[in-house]
Design an enzyme around this catalytic site. Structure first.
Site, mmCIF file in Angstrom:
data_model
loop_
_atom_site.group_PDB
_atom_site.id
_atom_site.type_symbol
_atom_site.label_atom_id
_atom_site.label_comp_id
_atom_site.label_asym_id
_atom_site.label_seq_id
_atom_site.Cartn_x
_atom_site.Cartn_y
_atom_site.Cartn_z
ATOM 1 N N GLU A 1 0.989 3.030 9.281
ATOM 2 C CA GLU A 1 0.639 4.395 9.775
ATOM 3 C C GLU A 1 -0.311 4.126 11.076
ATOM 4 O O GLU A 1 -1.186 3.166 11.114
ATOM 5 C CB GLU A 1 -0.130 5.318 8.850
ATOM 6 C CG GLU A 1 -1.425 5.097 8.402
ATOM 7 C CD GLU A 1 -1.424 3.942 7.362
ATOM 8 O OE1 GLU A 1 -1.980 2.801 7.392
ATOM 9 O OE2 GLU A 1 -1.023 4.356 6.226
ATOM 10 N N LEU B 1 0.673 9.064 1.209
ATOM 11 C CA LEU B 1 0.751 9.470 -0.084
ATOM 12 C C LEU B 1 -0.496 9.972 -0.778
ATOM 13 O O LEU B 1 -0.123 11.216 -1.492
ATOM 14 C CB LEU B 1 1.275 8.349 -0.916
ATOM 15 C CG LEU B 1 1.853 8.479 -2.420
ATOM 16 C CD1 LEU B 1 3.139 9.139 -2.592
ATOM 17 C CD2 LEU B 1 1.760 7.197 -3.095
ATOM 18 N N GLY C 1 1.725 4.654 1.366
ATOM 19 C CA GLY C 1 -0.020 4.131 1.295
ATOM 20 C C GLY C 1 -0.820 5.579 1.601
ATOM 21 O O GLY C 1 -0.675 6.338 0.665
ATOM 22 N N ARG D 1 -1.044 -8.003 7.793
ATOM 23 C CA ARG D 1 -1.492 -9.124 8.803
ATOM 24 C C ARG D 1 -0.569 -9.837 9.104
ATOM 25 O O ARG D 1 -0.364 -10.353 10.141
ATOM 26 C CB ARG D 1 -2.831 -9.967 8.104
ATOM 27 C CG ARG D 1 -4.044 -9.258 8.342
ATOM 28 C CD ARG D 1 -5.004 -10.075 7.763
ATOM 29 N NE ARG D 1 -6.391 -9.636 7.902
ATOM 30 C CZ ARG D 1 -7.254 -10.331 8.808
ATOM 31 N NH1 ARG D 1 -6.892 -11.483 9.315
ATOM 32 N NH2 ARG D 1 -8.359 -10.152 8.948
ATOM 33 N N ASP E 1 -0.890 -6.411 -0.223
ATOM 34 C CA ASP E 1 -0.361 -5.413 0.824
ATOM 35 C C ASP E 1 -1.056 -5.551 2.428
ATOM 36 O O ASP E 1 -0.491 -5.766 3.325
ATOM 37 C CB ASP E 1 -0.325 -3.903 0.514
ATOM 38 C CG ASP E 1 0.675 -3.712 -0.324
ATOM 39 O OD1 ASP E 1 1.661 -4.209 -0.350
ATOM 40 O OD2 ASP E 1 0.251 -2.746 -1.478
HETATM 41 N N1 NAD Z 1 -7.119 6.931 0.623
HETATM 42 C C1 NAD Z 1 -5.875 5.789 0.667
HETATM 43 O O1 NAD Z 1 -4.836 5.908 -0.093
HETATM 44 C C2 NAD Z 1 -6.054 5.099 1.674
HETATM 45 C C3 NAD Z 1 -7.043 5.095 2.616
HETATM 46 C C4 NAD Z 1 -7.200 4.102 3.702
HETATM 47 C C5 NAD Z 1 -5.973 3.214 3.995
HETATM 48 N N2 NAD Z 1 -5.167 3.020 2.926
HETATM 49 C C6 NAD Z 1 -3.891 2.256 3.086
HETATM 50 O O2 NAD Z 1 -4.397 0.794 3.178
HETATM 51 C C7 NAD Z 1 -3.644 0.154 4.314
HETATM 52 C C8 NAD Z 1 -4.401 -0.882 4.757
HETATM 53 O O3 NAD Z 1 -4.670 -1.681 3.685
HETATM 54 P P1 NAD Z 1 -6.080 -2.581 3.340
HETATM 55 O O4 NAD Z 1 -5.613 -3.491 2.581
HETATM 56 O O5 NAD Z 1 -6.692 -2.976 4.838
HETATM 57 O O6 NAD Z 1 -6.814 -1.658 2.748
HETATM 58 P P2 NAD Z 1 -7.309 -1.517 1.084
HETATM 59 O O7 NAD Z 1 -8.041 -2.881 0.671
HETATM 60 O O8 NAD Z 1 -8.350 -0.421 0.999
HETATM 61 O O9 NAD Z 1 -6.128 -1.319 0.515
HETATM 62 C C9 NAD Z 1 -5.287 -0.125 0.365
HETATM 63 C C10 NAD Z 1 -4.462 0.142 -0.852
HETATM 64 O O10 NAD Z 1 -3.221 0.587 -0.290
HETATM 65 C C11 NAD Z 1 -2.150 -0.069 -0.685
HETATM 66 N N3 NAD Z 1 -1.106 -0.019 0.180
HETATM 67 C C12 NAD Z 1 -1.150 -0.662 1.481
HETATM 68 N N4 NAD Z 1 0.055 -0.262 2.118
HETATM 69 C C13 NAD Z 1 0.923 0.220 1.201
HETATM 70 C C14 NAD Z 1 2.258 0.783 1.394
HETATM 71 N N5 NAD Z 1 2.941 0.530 2.254
HETATM 72 N N6 NAD Z 1 2.804 1.211 0.398
HETATM 73 C C15 NAD Z 1 1.942 1.285 -0.985
HETATM 74 N N7 NAD Z 1 0.605 0.955 -1.262
HETATM 75 C C16 NAD Z 1 0.222 0.457 0.005
HETATM 76 C C17 NAD Z 1 -2.658 -1.652 -1.123
HETATM 77 O O11 NAD Z 1 -2.002 -2.242 -2.106
HETATM 78 C C18 NAD Z 1 -4.048 -1.215 -1.407
HETATM 79 O O12 NAD Z 1 -3.999 -1.165 -2.823
HETATM 80 C C19 NAD Z 1 -3.523 1.207 5.373
HETATM 81 O O13 NAD Z 1 -2.328 1.111 6.178
HETATM 82 C C20 NAD Z 1 -3.291 2.677 4.545
HETATM 83 O O14 NAD Z 1 -1.851 2.814 4.141
HETATM 84 C C21 NAD Z 1 -5.158 4.018 1.805
HETATM 85 N N1 ATP Z 2 -3.791 -15.649 -1.762
HETATM 86 C C1 ATP Z 2 -4.593 -15.060 -2.520
HETATM 87 N N2 ATP Z 2 -4.809 -15.558 -3.901
HETATM 88 C C2 ATP Z 2 -5.512 -14.908 -4.981
HETATM 89 N N3 ATP Z 2 -5.838 -13.560 -4.606
HETATM 90 C C3 ATP Z 2 -5.563 -13.091 -3.529
HETATM 91 C C4 ATP Z 2 -4.835 -13.543 -2.504
HETATM 92 N N4 ATP Z 2 -4.717 -12.715 -1.700
HETATM 93 C C5 ATP Z 2 -5.268 -11.643 -2.008
HETATM 94 N N5 ATP Z 2 -5.738 -11.743 -3.422
HETATM 95 C C6 ATP Z 2 -6.486 -10.610 -3.984
HETATM 96 O O1 ATP Z 2 -5.932 -9.535 -3.785
HETATM 97 C C7 ATP Z 2 -6.878 -8.763 -3.155
HETATM 98 C C8 ATP Z 2 -6.060 -7.702 -2.239
HETATM 99 O O2 ATP Z 2 -5.415 -8.533 -1.316
HETATM 100 P P1 ATP Z 2 -5.108 -7.769 0.183
HETATM 101 O O3 ATP Z 2 -6.260 -7.820 0.842
HETATM 102 O O4 ATP Z 2 -3.972 -8.886 0.658
HETATM 103 O O5 ATP Z 2 -4.115 -6.560 -0.246
HETATM 104 P P2 ATP Z 2 -4.611 -5.189 -0.501
HETATM 105 O O6 ATP Z 2 -4.292 -4.431 0.795
HETATM 106 O O7 ATP Z 2 -5.936 -4.872 -0.852
HETATM 107 O O8 ATP Z 2 -3.466 -4.599 -1.281
HETATM 108 P P3 ATP Z 2 -3.543 -4.673 -3.093
HETATM 109 O O9 ATP Z 2 -3.508 -3.774 -3.631
HETATM 110 O O10 ATP Z 2 -1.732 -5.062 -2.873
HETATM 111 O O11 ATP Z 2 -3.779 -6.093 -3.341
HETATM 112 C C9 ATP Z 2 -7.958 -9.603 -2.498
HETATM 113 O O12 ATP Z 2 -9.227 -9.092 -2.603
HETATM 114 C C10 ATP Z 2 -8.058 -10.687 -3.582
HETATM 115 O O13 ATP Z 2 -8.882 -10.349 -4.626
#
Ligand code: NAD
Ligand code: ATP
Length: 294
Positions: free
Chosen positions: A150, A194, A191, A79, A74
């Site tokens: 958000e 929730l 996200g 990005r 996500d």
């Molecule tokens: N406590 C929490 O649940 C919490 C705290 C901070 C941020 N977030 C979410 O993380 C997002 C940023 O992502 P990141 O990758 O930089 O942080 P991150 O690596 O901490 O990932 C946050 C998690 O939120 C999930 N997520 C993000 N957007 C979602 C959506 N629209 N629906 C369902 N799940 C979603 C991702 O799959 C990931 O597992 C923020 O926009 C926010 O929604 C969640």
């Molecule tokens: N192109 C890729 N190839 C392999 N692994 C990846 C790739 N992109 C992301 N990942 C794996 O997924 C993790 C999370 O990726 P990303 O930051 O895009 O998502 P996220 O916001 O943490 O959400 P999610 O829970 O959906 O993965 C990364 O730390 C990495 O381990």
């Protein structure tokens, strides 16, 4: 057909995904233009040859592109949204991450889903976005001023709660005393909001969600408002600054600044493949229906 390819990370698990995509698109004469950092990573690992065209910024993504393919979780899709901005180029997410709620294509059946792409058998799910005006101006917000999930205000450098005076269309709503406040789009409702007890909105609902983070008041509850509402916030607290985040991007803002949040005039187009609908994703990724008693 011409597609942009974007990813942030490379891991060994990426190789079969990249292979499936490249073999399929090359076989079907789809032109691929790859984000330059991602191509560099793939070149270093000798996964992909150096013969492809690249792009480095949103300015190079023009109307000649049919789609942007985001390979990751996500965070990568959030990005990717900052790359396509208001161009209208649809984003398709291939889940190489963990949850991948927004990334609808699973790595197990890439060829099957890519066939839907080249046959143009997909629909577009339009995602509303939020923008922010800060007074006095905050330069780090100006560059990419929208959020797909958000906009959050939260405490910084302290365990002390902040007070968030909140107005809807100039009418006073509440002074939240809390760790922070989340203003979420329907996309963001699954996200952060929730996790703070907010309801899930389907992506096409024309509403915004105001969800307090750990409010020290038992009656403060998430509130759903129409998406044409102008939301004004003024934050005060013990520290001089607090945090404002737009999706994954964070900046620091001075207390007493005025924040105005509004829906943007443009939307992000997410590709929806047959069978991979929002309702199906709710069941598969949030594990609805896993209770074997019914
Ligand atoms: N406590 C929490 O649940 C919490 C705290 C901070 C941020 N977030 C979410 O993380 C997002 C940023 O992502 P990141 O990758 O930089 O942080 P991150 O690596 O901490 O990932 C946050 C998690 O939120 C999930 N997520 C993000 N957007 C979602 C959506 N629209 N629906 C369902 N799940 C979603 C991702 O799959 C990931 O597992 C923020 O926009 C926010 O929604 C969640
Ligand atoms: N192109 C890729 N190839 C392999 N692994 C990846 C790739 N992109 C992301 N990942 C794996 O997924 C993790 C999370 O990726 P990303 O930051 O895009 O998502 P996220 O916001 O943490 O959400 P999610 O829970 O959906 O993965 C990364 O730390 C990495 O381990």
């Amino acid at each position: 057909m011409k597609v942009a390819i974007y990813g942030q990370y490379y891991q060994n698990s990426t190789e079969p995904i990249i292979n499936d995509i490249f073999v399929f698109f090359n076989k079907n004469n789809v032109e691929m233009v790859i984000e330059s950092h991602f191509l560099l990573m793939l070149n270093e690992k000798k996964i992909v040859e150096n013969k492809y065209k690249t792009f480095t910024s949103h300015t190079e993504l023009d109307s000649s592109f049919d789609m942007l393919i985001s390979i990751g979780g996500d965070g990568t899709i959030l990005r990717a949204a900052t790359l396509v901005r208001d161009s209208g180029i649809p984003i398709l997410g291939i889940n190489a991450g963990r949850l991948g709620f927004l990334a609808t294509v699973q790595k197990e059946n890439i060829a099957e889903f890519m066939q839907f792409v080249i046959d143009r058998k997909y629909t577009i799910s339009k995602r509303a976005l939020l923008s922010l005006t800060c007074s006095p101006t905050n330069e780090s917000i100006e560059e990419i001023n929208f959020a797909m999930n958000e906009i959050t205000v939260s405490r910084k450098d302290t365990t002390s709660m902040i007070t968030i005076d909140t107005y809807l269309n100039d009418e006073f709503l509440n002074s939240y005393w809390a760790d922070g406040l989340i203003i979420s789009t329907p996309t963001g409702s699954t996200g952060y909001s929730l996790s703070c007890g907010g309801p899930i909105l389907t992506p096409d609902v024309k509403s915004l969600l105001i969800t307090p983070i750990a409010p020290h008041n038992l009656t403060a509850r998430p509130l759903v408002v129409p998406d044409d509402t102008e939301i004004r916030l003024k934050v005060s607290g013990r520290e001089e600054n607090y945090l404002v985040s737009l999706d994954s991007r964070v900046t620091s803002v001075k207390n007493e600044s005025i924040l105005i949040l509004k829906k943007t005039p443009f939307q992000i187009n997410m590709v929806e493949i047959p069978e991979e609908t929002f309702l199906k994703t709710l069941r598969s990724k949030l594990l609805w229906g896993q209770d074997k008693r019914n």
